[in-house]
Design a protein around this motif. Structure first.
Motif, PDB file in Angstrom:
ATOM      1  N   GLY A   9       0.811  -1.216   0.000  1.00 29.29           N
ATOM      2  CA  GLY A   9       0.000   0.000   0.000  1.00 29.29           C
ATOM      3  C   GLY A   9       0.842   1.262   0.000  1.00 29.29           C
ATOM      4  O   GLY A   9       0.564   2.211  -0.740  1.00 29.29           O
ATOM      5  N   LEU A  10       1.887   1.279   0.821  1.00 32.37           N
ATOM      6  CA  LEU A  10       2.764   2.452   0.866  1.00 32.37           C
ATOM      7  C   LEU A  10       3.475   2.659  -0.466  1.00 32.37           C
ATOM      8  O   LEU A  10       3.635   3.793  -0.924  1.00 32.37           O
ATOM      9  N   ASN A  30      -7.440  -4.428   7.557  1.00 33.91           N
ATOM     10  CA  ASN A  30      -7.792  -3.528   8.652  1.00 33.91           C
ATOM     11  C   ASN A  30      -6.622  -2.635   9.053  1.00 33.91           C
ATOM     12  O   ASN A  30      -6.810  -1.469   9.390  1.00 33.91           O
ATOM     13  N   VAL A  31      -5.407  -3.166   9.005  1.00 35.16           N
ATOM     14  CA  VAL A  31      -4.236  -2.372   9.377  1.00 35.16           C
ATOM     15  C   VAL A  31      -3.987  -1.277   8.343  1.00 35.16           C
ATOM     16  O   VAL A  31      -3.703  -0.131   8.701  1.00 35.16           O
ATOM     17  N   VAL A  32      -4.125  -1.611   7.060  1.00 31.27           N
ATOM     18  CA  VAL A  32      -3.942  -0.606   6.005  1.00 31.27           C
ATOM     19  C   VAL A  32      -4.984   0.499   6.161  1.00 31.27           C
ATOM     20  O   VAL A  32      -4.678   1.685   6.034  1.00 31.27           O
ATOM     21  N   GLU A  33      -6.207   0.113   6.486  1.00 28.74           N
ATOM     22  CA  GLU A  33      -7.262   1.103   6.690  1.00 28.74           C
ATOM     23  C   GLU A  33      -6.942   2.006   7.885  1.00 28.74           C
ATOM     24  O   GLU A  33      -7.167   3.218   7.834  1.00 28.74           O
ATOM     25  N   SER A  34      -6.383   1.443   8.942  1.00 29.96           N
ATOM     26  CA  SER A  34      -5.998   2.244  10.109  1.00 29.96           C
ATOM     27  C   SER A  34      -4.870   3.216   9.779  1.00 29.96           C
ATOM     28  O   SER A  34      -4.871   4.361  10.236  1.00 29.96           O
ATOM     29  N   VAL A  35      -3.905   2.759   8.982  1.00 29.09           N
ATOM     30  CA  VAL A  35      -2.806   3.639   8.563  1.00 29.09           C
ATOM     31  C   VAL A  35      -3.355   4.784   7.714  1.00 29.09           C
ATOM     32  O   VAL A  35      -2.974   5.948   7.895  1.00 29.09           O
ATOM     33  N   ALA A  40      -4.979  10.464   6.706  1.00 33.06           N
ATOM     34  CA  ALA A  40      -6.029  11.442   6.411  1.00 33.06           C
ATOM     35  C   ALA A  40      -6.154  12.464   7.540  1.00 33.06           C
ATOM     36  O   ALA A  40      -6.312  13.664   7.288  1.00 33.06           O
ATOM     37  N   GLU A  41      -6.069  12.008   8.790  1.00 35.47           N
ATOM     38  CA  GLU A  41      -6.157  12.926   9.931  1.00 35.47           C
ATOM     39  C   GLU A  41      -5.007  13.923   9.943  1.00 35.47           C
ATOM     40  O   GLU A  41      -5.187  15.087  10.291  1.00 35.47           O
ATOM     41  N   LYS A  42      -3.817  13.463   9.567  1.00 42.98           N
ATOM     42  CA  LYS A  42      -2.633  14.326   9.579  1.00 42.98           C
ATOM     43  C   LYS A  42      -2.521  15.183   8.317  1.00 42.98           C
ATOM     44  O   LYS A  42      -1.631  16.019   8.216  1.00 42.98           O
ATOM     45  N   LYS A 109      -3.203  -1.125  21.722  1.00 41.21           N
ATOM     46  CA  LYS A 109      -4.444  -0.352  21.716  1.00 41.21           C
ATOM     47  C   LYS A 109      -4.842   0.078  20.311  1.00 41.21           C
ATOM     48  O   LYS A 109      -5.693   0.935  20.143  1.00 41.21           O
ATOM     49  N   GLY A 110      -4.211  -0.496  19.296  1.00 40.49           N
ATOM     50  CA  GLY A 110      -4.535  -0.178  17.915  1.00 40.49           C
ATOM     51  C   GLY A 110      -3.415   0.583  17.232  1.00 40.49           C
ATOM     52  O   GLY A 110      -2.390   0.897  17.833  1.00 40.49           O
ATOM     53  N   VAL A 111      -3.633   0.894  15.966  1.00 36.62           N
ATOM     54  CA  VAL A 111      -2.648   1.640  15.185  1.00 36.62           C
ATOM     55  C   VAL A 111      -2.831   3.120  15.482  1.00 36.62           C
ATOM     56  O   VAL A 111      -3.947   3.639  15.432  1.00 36.62           O
ATOM     57  N   MET A 112      -1.727   3.802  15.821  1.00 37.96           N
ATOM     58  CA  MET A 112      -1.797   5.227  16.143  1.00 37.96           C
ATOM     59  C   MET A 112      -0.480   5.898  15.800  1.00 37.96           C
ATOM     60  O   MET A 112       0.512   5.229  15.523  1.00 37.96           O
TER      61      MET A 112
END
Length: 131
Positions: A9-10, A30-35, A40-42, A109-112
């Protein structure tokens, strides 16, 4: 068959960005979606949405460019690889590029992002860096 969907993906995002494409399509996990959610947030990508074709899930990513056509992503690098996993504790996670970049960490606690992981007091596997 792909072993590492995050690297794939990267790489697809990096290649599409270098070719100045508006969108690119990634394989879903799911991990790609979290990344992508963190990107998008940043503000590194415009948006992403899930699509399904022939009972397979994909993620359509809309890339972000400035008014001069320069990509919002200068560099995106995979850190932890299948052959060599890189883990860092909450104290080892540091700011990247003096705060201009982002470290993405997979924690219990998830991808962050690295900053969020430090504030939450958790470490984990360093997935990638973006700036």
């Amino acid at each position: 068959m792909l072993n590492d969907l995050i690297s794939d993906g990267l790489t697809r995002i990096r290649n599409a960005s270098m070719r100045r494409l508006d969108t690119t399509k990634l394989l879903h996990s799911n991990v790609v979606e979290s990344v992508l959610k963190i990107l998008a947030e940043k503000g590194y990508i415009e948006s992403y949405n899930l699509i399904e074709e022939d009972n397979k899930k994909f993620i359509n990513v809309v890339l972000k460019y400035n008014e001069h056509g320069k990509s919002a992503i200068n560099e995106i690098t995979k850190i932890s690889k299948p052959g060599r996993r890189i883990y860092q504790t909450k104290d080892e996670i540091k700011r990247f590029k003096n705060g201009y970049g982002t470290v993405i960490v997979s924690t219990s606690k998830g991808v962050m992002s690295g900053i969020e992981a430090s504030k939450a007091g958790v470490g984990g596997e360093v997935l990638c860096t973006v700036w």
